[in-house]
Design a protein around this motif. Structure first.
Motif, PDB file in Angstrom:
ATOM      1  N   SER B 135       0.850  -1.185   0.000  1.00 54.69           N
ATOM      2  CA  SER B 135       0.000   0.000   0.000  1.00 54.69           C
ATOM      3  C   SER B 135       0.891   1.241   0.000  1.00 54.69           C
ATOM      4  O   SER B 135       2.099   1.151   0.194  1.00 54.69           O
ATOM      5  CB  SER B 135      -0.890  -0.008   1.232  1.00 54.69           C
ATOM      6  OG  SER B 135      -0.139   0.379   2.351  1.00 54.69           O
ATOM      7  N   GLY B 136       0.274   2.391  -0.238  1.00 55.61           N
ATOM      8  CA  GLY B 136       1.039   3.625  -0.294  1.00 55.61           C
ATOM      9  C   GLY B 136       1.865   3.863   0.962  1.00 55.61           C
ATOM     10  O   GLY B 136       3.043   4.186   0.904  1.00 55.61           O
ATOM     11  N   GLY B 137       1.248   3.686   2.103  1.00 54.08           N
ATOM     12  CA  GLY B 137       1.957   3.931   3.358  1.00 54.08           C
ATOM     13  C   GLY B 137       3.079   2.931   3.576  1.00 54.08           C
ATOM     14  O   GLY B 137       4.130   3.265   4.120  1.00 54.08           O
TER      15      GLY B 137
ATOM     16  N   LYS E  42      -7.742   0.321   2.328  1.00 48.45           N
ATOM     17  CA  LYS E  42      -8.535   1.463   1.883  1.00 48.45           C
ATOM     18  C   LYS E  42      -8.418   1.664   0.373  1.00 48.45           C
ATOM     19  O   LYS E  42      -9.435   1.761  -0.323  1.00 48.45           O
ATOM     20  CB  LYS E  42      -8.061   2.751   2.586  1.00 48.45           C
ATOM     21  CG  LYS E  42      -8.092   2.677   4.105  1.00 48.45           C
ATOM     22  CD  LYS E  42      -7.635   3.957   4.752  1.00 48.45           C
ATOM     23  CE  LYS E  42      -6.161   4.272   4.507  1.00 48.45           C
ATOM     24  NZ  LYS E  42      -5.231   3.297   5.066  1.00 48.45           N
ATOM     25  N   SER E  43      -7.201   1.709  -0.116  1.00 48.27           N
ATOM     26  CA  SER E  43      -7.035   1.901  -1.560  1.00 48.27           C
ATOM     27  C   SER E  43      -7.664   0.741  -2.314  1.00 48.27           C
ATOM     28  O   SER E  43      -8.310   0.929  -3.343  1.00 48.27           O
ATOM     29  CB  SER E  43      -5.552   1.993  -1.921  1.00 48.27           C
ATOM     30  OG  SER E  43      -4.957   3.074  -1.277  1.00 48.27           O
ATOM     31  N   THR E  44      -7.475  -0.441  -1.791  1.00 43.63           N
ATOM     32  CA  THR E  44      -8.065  -1.602  -2.445  1.00 43.63           C
ATOM     33  C   THR E  44      -9.576  -1.452  -2.540  1.00 43.63           C
ATOM     34  O   THR E  44     -10.174  -1.713  -3.587  1.00 43.63           O
ATOM     35  CB  THR E  44      -7.704  -2.871  -1.652  1.00 43.63           C
ATOM     36  OG1 THR E  44      -6.293  -2.896  -1.470  1.00 43.63           O
ATOM     37  CG2 THR E  44      -8.150  -4.115  -2.386  1.00 43.63           C
ATOM     38  N   PHE E  81      -6.044   9.153  -7.667  1.00 45.78           N
ATOM     39  CA  PHE E  81      -5.192   8.029  -7.281  1.00 45.78           C
ATOM     40  C   PHE E  81      -4.172   8.457  -6.242  1.00 45.78           C
ATOM     41  O   PHE E  81      -3.636   9.551  -6.292  1.00 45.78           O
ATOM     42  CB  PHE E  81      -4.442   7.493  -8.497  1.00 45.78           C
ATOM     43  CG  PHE E  81      -5.288   6.723  -9.441  1.00 45.78           C
ATOM     44  CD1 PHE E  81      -6.190   7.372 -10.264  1.00 45.78           C
ATOM     45  CD2 PHE E  81      -5.191   5.343  -9.518  1.00 45.78           C
ATOM     46  CE1 PHE E  81      -6.981   6.659 -11.151  1.00 45.78           C
ATOM     47  CE2 PHE E  81      -5.980   4.624 -10.404  1.00 45.78           C
ATOM     48  CZ  PHE E  81      -6.878   5.279 -11.209  1.00 45.78           C
ATOM     49  N   GLN E  82      -3.909   7.532  -5.342  1.00 45.93           N
ATOM     50  CA  GLN E  82      -2.860   7.795  -4.357  1.00 45.93           C
ATOM     51  C   GLN E  82      -1.516   8.017  -5.069  1.00 45.93           C
ATOM     52  O   GLN E  82      -0.705   8.808  -4.633  1.00 45.93           O
ATOM     53  CB  GLN E  82      -2.762   6.597  -3.399  1.00 45.93           C
ATOM     54  CG  GLN E  82      -1.933   6.891  -2.172  1.00 45.93           C
ATOM     55  CD  GLN E  82      -2.059   5.800  -1.115  1.00 45.93           C
ATOM     56  OE1 GLN E  82      -2.579   4.722  -1.366  1.00 45.93           O
ATOM     57  NE2 GLN E  82      -1.576   6.098   0.075  1.00 45.93           N
ATOM     58  N   SER E  83      -1.332   7.336  -6.189  1.00 45.96           N
ATOM     59  CA  SER E  83      -0.067   7.515  -6.913  1.00 45.96           C
ATOM     60  C   SER E  83      -0.204   8.529  -8.051  1.00 45.96           C
ATOM     61  O   SER E  83       0.624   8.565  -8.945  1.00 45.96           O
ATOM     62  CB  SER E  83       0.387   6.173  -7.484  1.00 45.96           C
ATOM     63  OG  SER E  83      -0.523   5.755  -8.480  1.00 45.96           O
ATOM     64  N   PHE E 157     -11.659   9.663  -3.559  1.00 42.71           N
ATOM     65  CA  PHE E 157     -10.399  10.391  -3.338  1.00 42.71           C
ATOM     66  C   PHE E 157      -9.470   9.517  -2.512  1.00 42.71           C
ATOM     67  O   PHE E 157      -9.835   9.097  -1.422  1.00 42.71           O
ATOM     68  CB  PHE E 157     -10.658  11.677  -2.550  1.00 42.71           C
ATOM     69  CG  PHE E 157     -11.449  12.717  -3.284  1.00 42.71           C
ATOM     70  CD1 PHE E 157     -10.823  13.609  -4.136  1.00 42.71           C
ATOM     71  CD2 PHE E 157     -12.825  12.824  -3.105  1.00 42.71           C
ATOM     72  CE1 PHE E 157     -11.549  14.589  -4.790  1.00 42.71           C
ATOM     73  CE2 PHE E 157     -13.560  13.804  -3.762  1.00 42.71           C
ATOM     74  CZ  PHE E 157     -12.918  14.696  -4.611  1.00 42.71           C
ATOM     75  N   ASP E 158      -8.287   9.263  -2.989  1.00 44.26           N
ATOM     76  CA  ASP E 158      -7.336   8.469  -2.205  1.00 44.26           C
ATOM     77  C   ASP E 158      -6.232   9.369  -1.668  1.00 44.26           C
ATOM     78  O   ASP E 158      -5.280   9.682  -2.375  1.00 44.26           O
ATOM     79  CB  ASP E 158      -6.770   7.338  -3.057  1.00 44.26           C
ATOM     80  CG  ASP E 158      -6.220   6.208  -2.197  1.00 44.26           C
ATOM     81  OD1 ASP E 158      -6.095   6.423  -0.973  1.00 44.26           O
ATOM     82  OD2 ASP E 158      -5.924   5.135  -2.734  1.00 44.26           O
ATOM     83  N   GLU E 159      -6.360   9.780  -0.435  1.00 46.07           N
ATOM     84  CA  GLU E 159      -5.411  10.681   0.215  1.00 46.07           C
ATOM     85  C   GLU E 159      -5.041  11.843  -0.692  1.00 46.07           C
ATOM     86  O   GLU E 159      -3.874  12.029  -1.019  1.00 46.07           O
ATOM     87  CB  GLU E 159      -4.152   9.912   0.620  1.00 46.07           C
ATOM     88  CG  GLU E 159      -4.511   8.680   1.423  1.00 46.07           C
ATOM     89  CD  GLU E 159      -3.321   8.050   2.116  1.00 46.07           C
ATOM     90  OE1 GLU E 159      -2.339   8.782   2.349  1.00 46.07           O
ATOM     91  OE2 GLU E 159      -3.393   6.868   2.435  1.00 46.07           O
ATOM     92  N   PRO E 160      -6.019  12.637  -1.056  1.00 49.27           N
ATOM     93  CA  PRO E 160      -5.761  13.635  -2.088  1.00 49.27           C
ATOM     94  C   PRO E 160      -4.962  14.838  -1.594  1.00 49.27           C
ATOM     95  O   PRO E 160      -4.444  15.585  -2.416  1.00 49.27           O
ATOM     96  CB  PRO E 160      -7.156  14.067  -2.523  1.00 49.27           C
ATOM     97  CG  PRO E 160      -7.999  13.856  -1.320  1.00 49.27           C
ATOM     98  CD  PRO E 160      -7.428  12.654  -0.624  1.00 49.27           C
TER      99      PRO E 160
HETATM  100 MG   LIG Z   1      -3.601   3.439  -0.019  1.00 50.32          MG
END
Ligand SMILES: [Mg+2]
Ligand SMILES: Nc1ncnc2c1ncn2[C@@H]1O[C@H](COP(=O)(O)OP(=O)(O)OP(=O)(O)O)[C@@H](O)[C@H]1O
Ligand SMILES: Nc1ncnc2c1ncn2[C@@H]1O[C@H](COP(=O)(O)OP(=O)(O)OP(=O)(O)O)[C@@H](O)[C@H]1O
Ligand SMILES: [Mg+2]
Lengths: 390, 379, 272, 317, 379
Positions: B135-137, E42-44, E81-83, E157-160
């Motif tokens: 995951s990102g974190g 969460k992202s998943t 996207f988080q990325s 929104f993923d950690e925007p």
């Molecule tokens: Mg994530």
């Protein structure tokens, strides 16, 4: 010493035969062994150029033509063996070995260009094949083979090797030749006559041969077509005899070859050459002498099904009546040929003309140029070759 | 050991000027946090320190050595990239050990360093995974781990905790602080998190549009911001600013008139004050107090509520001071039930007032608790 | 991307298979025919009397296995050498700015534009002067620098995020280690592709071996194949069976290499 | 925390003497040259140096081989005559034109087709891996055999294709015996042979594109086609440049295939540039200088072509 | 319009279970914030909602339509996207307009939407740049912009905001909230920022290790966390937990003994309480008060300070309650000058106490202000 030999072969069987001959020589002369190097025939010129450029030569090589680039490196057999020795050989082919008063090659075998017939087809059609001395002209021949093809249900009346030397025989048969028979070499083409014969030839390709065969791009393989019983007649040469004897499952025969105004074949075959750069020149010459001696010639010819060049060689029994008969007829075609059938191919200048001939003729057949242009192209190449040699 | 000195560092991308001559002297073993708005040049500055980006002008010194021309690997620096830059084809374990394998360490030493870092960052169960399976974190923690397993003179962190949850962030923050204490290494740390900046930093450098605005201890920045930008940038929610003008000047007190607040006495030096000048009065949202009873220290203001947000035990109240239409936030340390249109009485302490020159935005000089004067340099 | 098993897609794949498979299949089937049947009219697609005779004859030839061995040595070593130096040069051109880089690039490009056929004689002289004639080493080394390879690697390596190399440099990773441990693994798809190409090229190469080798003990398969084309005709059974045999090893190697060539290898490296 | 940091290594990094740094600096400067060395060495030895020698020949009237023993083979300096003579050298002009037409027809077709194949066969399942192998298969066969096979298939009288047509009572088609048809046949066989290689290059480019972009686009409801034209194609541009440049050069150099497929025929309909040069040099006496001049022209054409293509690729990227 | 319903959504990567059956019903137009520790899924979950990742099991409904098998583009969703996933070959402007060009909009409409978003996110000067030329925060804003230019039914929104500075973050937060109000779109928003979660959410969903722990309004989660995990996760600094055991049980009051605190009366339902059971007592750091004077509502505790951190106007005090060695944090809304070894008296209000079952971690039921009982479901 170990002699380095450069050779080309038609197939594996030939290679085996060559090796057996070499082994025999080694058995008789234990000090001489061989390093036999085989090269595709199409690569020979390239190899010679590499040799000449680099100075790295074999001791002995098989060749069908003495390329200008290697001539300076060829041993003069007149000096090595003696001036009379060359006279023992078939004249037309031996002439090709002479160069500026030297003998730079030893004739190994000769071949003759001529026609083969599918005798079964003729029988089926009820058409008679004339005897050799009463051959038929092209004008007579074409309707006959077409008739045979039709009556016997054979696909094609005639197939003809797509090759400049097979083609030029047709010109020879109308008395047309390229170079003067005597030195100094000159181009003696009568363009109008050449053009006429070429037109005739083109008519034959359209009339009697598989469509497109002589366009230069066809995949049709005349030998396989004939062997497959799909052609009544096959214009090729004596070298096909062993294959026909081994593989044809119909009755066949060689000749008589149709003619125009004169009967003609063309000399072909192979030579052996020794290189003057060789540290083993003596041994190489010995070997060449042995290879071209009457005894070896007879054996060699028999093994490979070729015509011996040494006139002193015993008559060869090829162990197969049909083959023996065919060889005899093919030899006869040579004997009946005019002098230019030997000299045209013997002039070194001719080497540079074969290529242009083939492309000019195929272009003419394909309709890309007129026959006049084709002949002009051929003449131009001949002129250039003569000029380049000066 | 290794302090870090930047002398007039200038950077341009093509003709885009990004950094306009940064001077910064980080002491050996100091923990410096770099803050500033997005795009102000923080990452660029770190990359320049690391030697990944050539400077257009200026010197970088580590200890006393000029490293401006030195290769990144020769500077003894470890860096956590904002974009992680994990080796995608290696497992997490391999990512961590890769840099160590350049040093002549035994396999055991490497292993123990890796497991130590993994434990510290809670990524032990992930050691055999590849970055794309994280995951990102988790990726971010691996990136941190890769820096800390090595033992550099200087650490550079580029927003290393931005993708972590609060608990993990607090924990990792603690770990980094402890690492800093134990190693005594110099650290430069970029973050957008105020709490991170305030709690971790020995000193904070505030960058804005490629200029260094102020460089000082966290509380100093908070209490004596050099200018309006820093005052607004440090502290969340942002300081409220009110336009006013000077009415009277004394040695250590300036009287200012502000709509709605009336005459205000700000405890700042009058040295540079001129009657009639425009000024901005700054009041932090936390300095609005709901007083149990009136007090001498406080001046009372009436506040008209537009709306309120409650965050558990804290409440943000949005609205205006009556008589002044500047949008204002008040931050109350409790769950206070207020509703739109309510009018509340807040007490504000003049001692907490900040005063800025209207044009230059510079702070007025102020006397510290210890009696010394703090005066912002002129730009 | 698009569903891998949509009917249109499968239909297209089927069409592709037919177009690309038929000629080789026919070649292979012909190799199972006796000489007479190869040229039979009307032709047979499926051999009437399938026989392995052609293969047996070819394989039982004394030196056939030797030719295979030579070809294998030459193509494997040469392919590895070629890939190695292509990766090196491609990496240099992709990720370093140094004096003369464009000139190097142009020189390499320009060498792509010279057909060997044309410069054969000068090349031969160089080979002679370097003592590489009649050696497998010559066949391995001389054609190893392929502009195509350099070009391919360069374009692929450009895609590797700089930050990965930067991270490694910060760790004081020696340059060769960056190349070996980061650039090479991340370029595996391109390396796999290039390796396959090189194996195929070297395995099928005729001109270089022809130029360098005359000694039959050092022949490669292609020289043997070319040698089945005689002055007056082609030894079809031999040509067909050798051709089929010569393709098999390449086929196996390619299938094995295919796994290398695929896969989004850069995933998870950075965020942008 | 225990030994997260070994004190030994600290001192090591700190105590490194500056001289070794300077050495490292030099090493780093030399590194890219070192990387270039093997490739450049081989290319100089086996291509550029022979090339220069070859091009030098264009200033002489000479044969391929110069023999000091034979006076008539000695080169004669003729300046730029060989180049001038090219102007009215019909063979050269025609084959150059034909080659250009071949390139212009075959290369775009080839690029489009192999890109389509790459996209079609990209999925990772076994079936597709098999299909990729099949498409690449022709590239594994030597050109000689490719030529012979297609020549055989396309035979007018004995070819499989015409046989199949005859079963459907369609008159035999002169695939190789008629000028245009033969030229088409060369294009077909060439593409059939090359497509696999280009497909693999495209595939390696495709796998380098992060799936994120497709995800982002698919959420926006971007059609597959638009994803292809607006994401795949632009991100594939460097790869595209490789394929276009390589296959144009390859096409300009078409030779072995033609020799074994049509032999240049019918007549001279499929004699392309290299064959002309080759024949001029090796079949005709004393024409190597002219052939060298022809090579020089080819070289310049290719160089310009490559540079223009690369420029285009870069300027748009 | 479009609510969003997840029914028993299960996801495995290979044999790794990531989500264990998530049920979640998001109302039409609701703003749901998804929080949870790093790597909890969460992202998943967002990717599954968007249709980028197939579910192993379960259904997704948008409105009343089952979209489980639908293509991402057909779901009417926009995602940050988080990325980031910015198109590297397109300028910022093109990145923003690209998705719009799929709709049949005029050039002017597209332009105006793009400039609108650019203005809102303060990226106007960057419109002609490529992503490579942007800073981390700038990239993130472009990623947000790309989602909001479209008018989807649902935003993900993923950690925007994770890479933005405080001021920009507050501002962008405001913009997103306003966007939400204006469009009435359903939004699912992942963040690690507590303030973001608390202020933006209509409801918060707390995810932990692939399980949904609690789903409710922000203050509800804060005041009545369903279990110890949620209690610890929501609120920063974390709630302090003290082990204790039940001594007496009444209907609406449970008496608990805790070392150092003595007997404590927690105002929770005694229904499930058994004397002698182990429990955990939770006290939020903000509920330690420095009282001007003693009061009835407060119980006094003596607190031994280990160290303190001051963040401008707030102070974090670390230490232990005397007689209990659980590490404790107190959060004071002022700059309080305390030093290590100091002992302070804090007042704590029993009304603010939380009580959790020792084993299950579940909260004890509690009565709300309106008199209703809130009881966490059994797991
Ligand atoms: Mg994530
Ligand atoms: N491709 C994958 N293969 C295996 N595991 C994966 C894969 N992708 C993600 N995971 C795992 O799934 C879990 C959930 O990942 P996810 O990205 O949803 O977490 P997250 O809640 O978004 O975390 P963060 O806050 O750190 O971004 C993580 O433990 C991660 O390691
Ligand atoms: N390659 C480049 N070309 C042109 N401009 C660039 C390039 N890289 C960065 N910039 C610009 O330089 C400025 C500083 O970028 P930098 O990445 O240092 O910002 P930052 O302070 O780290 O921001 P953030 O907090 O958003 O990460 C930005 O405005 C950015 O747009
Ligand atoms: Mg940054």
């Amino acid at each position: 010493a170990e002699l380095k030999l450069l050779w080309y072969v038609e197939d594996d069987a030939q290679e085996a035969i060559i090796r057996s001959v070499l082994d025999k020589y080694t058995a008789e002369h234990p000090e001489t062994t061989f390093d036999l190097q085989i090269t595709p025939y199409s690569g020979m010129i390239q190899k010679f150029q590499q040799f000449a450029a680099s100075g790295i030569m074999p001791d002995v090589s098989l060749t069908s033509s003495m390329e200008p680039v290697i001539r300076p490196f060829l041993a003069d057999l007149n000096q090595e063996i003696g001036p009379d020795w060359i006279n023992d050989f078939v004249k037309g082919w031996a002439d090709g070995a002479r160069f500026e008063g030297k003998v730079i090659a030893a004739p190994l075998n000769v071949s003759s260009t001529g026609i083969f017939y599918n005798v079964d087809a003729f029988k089926k059609a009820g058409v008679e094949i004339p005897a050799q001395d009463r051959s038929w002209t092209w004008e007579e021949f074409i309707p006959k083979v077409k008739e045979v093809a039709e009556k016997s249900g054979t696909r094609y009346p005639l197939v003809w090797d797509v090759s400049a030397s097979r083609w030029i025989v047709h010109q020879f048969q109308y008395g047309n030749h390229m170079f003067s028979e005597q030195a100094p070499v000159k181009v003696v083409m009568d363009e109008a006559k050449w053009q006429k014969s070429l037109d005739d030839f083109i008519a034959i390709t359209k009339d009697a041969m598989p469509p497109g065969l002589w366009s230069g791009a066809s995949s049709d393989n005349p030998k396989e077509i004939f062997l497959g019983g799909q052609a009544v007649a096959y214009m090729s040469g004596s070298w096909q005899i062993p294959a026909l004897a081994a593989n044809a499952n119909f009755d066949w025969q060689a000749g008589p070859t149709p003619y125009g105004t004169v009967r003609s074949s063309i000399y072909g075959g192979d030579y052996l050459v020794a290189f003057n750069t060789s540290p083993n020149l003596k041994e190489s010459v010995e070997f060449i002498k042995w290879m071209t001696s009457p005894k070896t010639q007879a054996e060699y010819a028999k093994l490979l099904g070729v015509i011996p060049t040494n006139l002193k060689a015993d008559a060869v029994d090829y162990g197969n009546a049909k083959a023996s008969q065919a060889v005899k007829i093919m030899q006869g075609e040579l004997d009946a040929s005019p002098a230019f059938a030997a000299t045209d191919q013997a002039w070194p200048e001719m080497q540079a003309v074969w290529g242009p001939i083939k492309s000019a003729v195929t272009q003419a057949v394909a309709g890309q140029i007129t026959s006049a242009q084709a002949v002009a192209e051929i003449k131009k190449a001949a002129d250039a070759a003569v000029e380049a040699a000066q | 050991m290794a302090g870090l000195t930047l002398q007039n560092v200038v950077k341009q991308y093509g003709t885009h000027p990004i950094l306009h001559g940064i001077d910064l002297a980080v002491k050996n073993g100091e923990f410096v946090v770099l803050v500033g708005p997005s795009g102000c040049g923080k990452s660029t500055l770190l990359r320049i320190i690391a030697g990944l980006e050539p400077t257009t002008n200026g010197q970088i010194l580590i200890g006393n050595e000029d490293v401006t021309g030195l290769q990144p690997g020769d500077r003894g620096i470890a860096m956590v990239f904002q974009s992680y830059a994990l080796y995608p084809h290696m497992t997490v374990r391999k990512n961590l050990s890769f840099g160590l394998e350049n040093l002549s360490l035994s396999k055991q030493q490497i292993d123990s360093k890796v497991s130590e870092a993994a434990r510290m960052l809670a990524i032990e169960p992930l050691l055999e995974r590849h970055p794309k399976q994280l995951s990102g974190g988790q990726r971010q923690r691996v990136a941190i781990g890769r820096a800390i397993v090595r033992d550099p003179k200087i650490f550079l962190f580029d927003e290393p905790l931005s993708n972590l949850d609060a608990a993990l962030r607090v924990q990792t923050r603690g770990e980094i602080s402890r690492l800093h204490k134990r190693l005594g290494a110099t650290m430069v740390y970029v973050t957008h998190d105020q709490i991170e900046a305030m709690t971790m930093a020995d000193r904070i450098a505030v960058l804005n549009g490629g200029n260094l605005e102020q460089f000082g201890a966290p509380l100093e920045l908070f209490e004596f911001p050099a200018n309006r930008f820093v005052a607004g940038f440090i502290g969340s929610p942002q300081m409220n600013f009110y336009n006013g003008s000077i009415r009277a000047v004394e040695a250590e007190k300036v009287t200012v008139f502000v709509d709605g607040l009336g005459l205000i006495q700000a405890p700042v030096s009058g040295a540079s004050a001129v009657v009639g000048d425009k000024v901005a009065l700054g009041i932090r949202p936390n300095h609005f107090h709901l007083l149990p009873q009136a007090s001498d220290a406080h001046q009372m203001v009436r506040f008209r509520v537009s709306y309120a947000e409650s965050v558990g035990t804290e409440t943000y109240v949005y609205g205006q001071i009556e008589g002044n239409d500047t949008a204002t936030v008040a931050h109350l340390p409790d769950h206070v039930p207020v509703a739109a249109k309510d009018v509340i009485e807040f007490g504000v302490e003049p001692a907490c007032f900040h005063l800025f020159h209207g044009e230059s935005g510079l702070s007025f000089a102020k006397r510290r608790a210890d009696g010394s004067i703090i005066a912002p340099r002129k730009k | 991307m698009t569903n891998a098993s949509s009917p249109t897609r499968l239909a297209l794949v089927a069409l592709v298979l037919v177009v690309f498979l038929l000629p080789p299949v026919w070649l292979f089937l012909s190799a199972l025919k006796p000489q007479a049947e190869i040229f039979q009219w009307p032709p047979t697609l499926w051999p009437a009397n399938p026989t392995l005779e052609n293969f047996v004859n070819t394989i039982s030839r004394a030196k056939f296995l030797l030719f295979f061995k030579n070809s294998a040595i030459v193509s494997v070593l040469s392919a590895f050498l070629s890939v190695t130096i292509s990766v090196m040069a491609g990496y240099a051109l992709a990720k370093f700015r140094f004096k003369g880089d464009t000139i190097f690039f142009l020189l390499i490009m320009s060498s792509l534009m010279v057909p060997l056929q044309i410069i054969m004689i000068p090349v031969f002289l160089v080979l002679r002067d370097l003592g590489l004639l009649e050696t497998l080493a010559g066949v391995i080394i001389a054609p190893a620098a392929t502009p195509t390879g350099v070009f391919l690697m360069r374009q692929y390596i450009v895609n590797i995020p700089d930050s990965l190399l930067e991270a490694a440099r910060l760790d004081k990773t020696p340059e060769w280690r960056i190349l070996w441990r980061i650039v090479v693994p991340l370029s595996l798809p391109a390396i796999g592709t290039l390796l396959a190409f090189n194996l195929v090229w070297r395995w099928n190469d005729y001109l270089w071996p022809f130029l360098i080798i005359t000694d039959q003990d050092q022949w490669t398969v292609q020289l043997a194949i070319a040698n089945s084309i005689g002055r007056f005709g082609i030894d079809w059974p031999k040509l067909l069976s050798m051709s089929v045999l010569s393709v098999l090893p390449v086929l196996v190697v390619f299938t094995a290499l295919q796994r290398l060539m695929m896969g989004g290898i850069m995933a998870g490296a950075t965020k942008e | 925390m225990t030994e997260l940091v070994a004190p030994i290594t600290r001192t090591m990094t700190a105590a490194r003497p500056p001289s070794s740094r300077r050495l490292g600096d030099i090493r780093r400067k030399v590194w890219p040259y070192f990387l270039m060395l093997p490739t450049m060495g081989l290319i100089v030895a086996f291509t550029l140096y022979p090339l220069v020698q070859g091009l030098y020949m264009s200033l002489f009237k000479r044969g391929v081989v110069v023999l000091p023993q034979a006076r008539q083979t000695l080169p004669q300096y003729v300046g730029l005559d060989n180049f001038v003579s090219l102007i009215d050298n019909a063979d050269f002009r025609i084959s150059l034109l034909k080659t250009v037409i071949f390139v212009v027809v075959a290369v775009p077709l080839n690029v489009v087709l192999s890109l389509a194949l790459a996209v079609l066969l990209q999925p990772q399942t076994k079936l597709f891996a098999f299909a990729r192998t099949v498409v690449f298969f022709p590239s594994m066969i030597s050109l000689l055999i490719i030529g012979i096979t297609w020549r055989w298939l396309f035979g007018l009288n004995n070819g499989l294709v015409n046989y199949v047509l005859s079963l459907a009572s369609i008159a035999p088609v002169p695939w190789l015996e008629q000028d245009t048809m033969a030229q088409i046949a060369v294009v077909v066989a060439w593409i059939w042979w090359q497509a696999g290689v280009n497909m693999m290059i495209f595939l390696s480019g495709l796998t380098a594109i992060s799936p994120d972009y497709y995800e982002a686009a698919s959420i926006d409801g971007t059609s597959k086609w638009r994803q292809f034209t607006h994401i795949t194609l632009p991100l594939l541009r460097p790869t595209m440049a490789v394929v276009v440049v390589l296959s144009s050069i390859e096409a300009f150099k078409v030779y072995e295939l033609v020799v074994s497929l049509t032999g240049g025929g019918p007549g001279k309909a499929t004699v392309y540039l290299i064959q002309t040069i080759y024949d001029t040099a090796f079949q005709l006496p004393m024409q190597a200088g002219i052939a060298a001049a022809q090579s020089a022209v080819l070289f310049v054409v290719l160089m310009v072509l490559a540079i223009v293509q690369l420029r285009l690729a870069r300027s748009k990227a």
